[in-house]
Scaffold this active site. Structure first.
Site, PDB file in Angstrom:
ATOM      1  N   GLU A 110       4.223  -8.905  15.969  1.00 39.47           N
ATOM      2  CA  GLU A 110       3.367  -9.185  17.468  1.00 39.47           C
ATOM      3  C   GLU A 110       3.149 -10.880  16.872  1.00 39.47           C
ATOM      4  O   GLU A 110       3.416 -11.580  17.812  1.00 39.47           O
ATOM      5  CB  GLU A 110       2.071  -8.928  17.346  1.00 39.47           C
ATOM      6  N   ARG A 169       1.044  -1.706  -0.065  1.00 43.78           N
ATOM      7  CA  ARG A 169      -0.005  -0.205  -0.241  1.00 43.78           C
ATOM      8  C   ARG A 169       0.793   1.217  -0.114  1.00 43.78           C
ATOM      9  O   ARG A 169       0.607   2.052  -0.448  1.00 43.78           O
ATOM     10  CB  ARG A 169      -0.823  -0.372   0.871  1.00 43.78           C
TER      11      ARG A 169
END
Length: 176
Positions: free
Chosen positions: A93, A56
């Site tokens: 994460e 993106r």
């Protein structure tokens, strides 16, 4: 222009508990897209190069680079760029990721602006900054379409950050 009205929150996508920020409405509106690119270009005009992460970041970084007639430098995940590359491994994460930039595509002393769609935890953008510093490129600033303020990631980046939309407690407000 209030760009926040072109961002849709999709709950539980791509997995339960995630609130995905969908930019499809912005990309499908020529006026909003043009406004976004021109505003980002205004903040990037003092750069020598424009850098963007796959995928993106490519959507906004490439037209900004073309508008300013400046080179666009791709940062991609491991194994996606041909030739000799510099790699940077960083934690996420849910594990680890490796970003790469082609060697020799930047020059020491160049000034870069990094453009991406969203600043959340800042891990990817921080990794790109470190990758560029290893190439002896100075990062002037990071420009993002949206900043998720709850993560307070701008402090992690240690550079100027421009965001066109601030999202606080899932309330979207245009920053410009």
């Amino acid at each position: 222009m209030d760009l926040s009205k072109y961002i849709r929150t999709v709950k539980d996508f791509p997995k339960k508990g995630v609130e995905f920020k969908d930019i499809s409405l912005l990309l499908s509106n020529g006026e909003a897209l043009n406004y976004t690119i021109n505003t980002m270009a205004k903040y990037a005009k003092d750069a020598d190069i424009i850098v963007g992460p796959d995928a993106r970041g490519f959507l906004f970084g490439t037209p900004v680079a073309a508008t300013l007639k400046k080179p666009f430098i791709m940062v991609r995940k491991q194994g996606k760029l041909p030739g000799e590359v510099r790699s940077y491994s960083y934690g996420l994460e849910y594990g680890k990721s490796i970003l790469e930039i082609q060697k020799g595509i930047t020059k020491p002393g160049q000034k870069a602006v990094i453009i991406d769609d969203v600043l959340a935890t800042g891990g990817t953008l921080d990794a790109i900054i470190k990758l560029l510093k290893a190439e002896k490129v100075e990062v002037l600033r990071v420009i993002v379409l949206m900043e998720l303020k709850e993560f307070n990631a701008r402090n992690r980046l240690n550079c100027d950050v421009k965001s066109l939309i601030n999202i606080e407690n899932n309330n979207e407000k245009s920053n410009i």
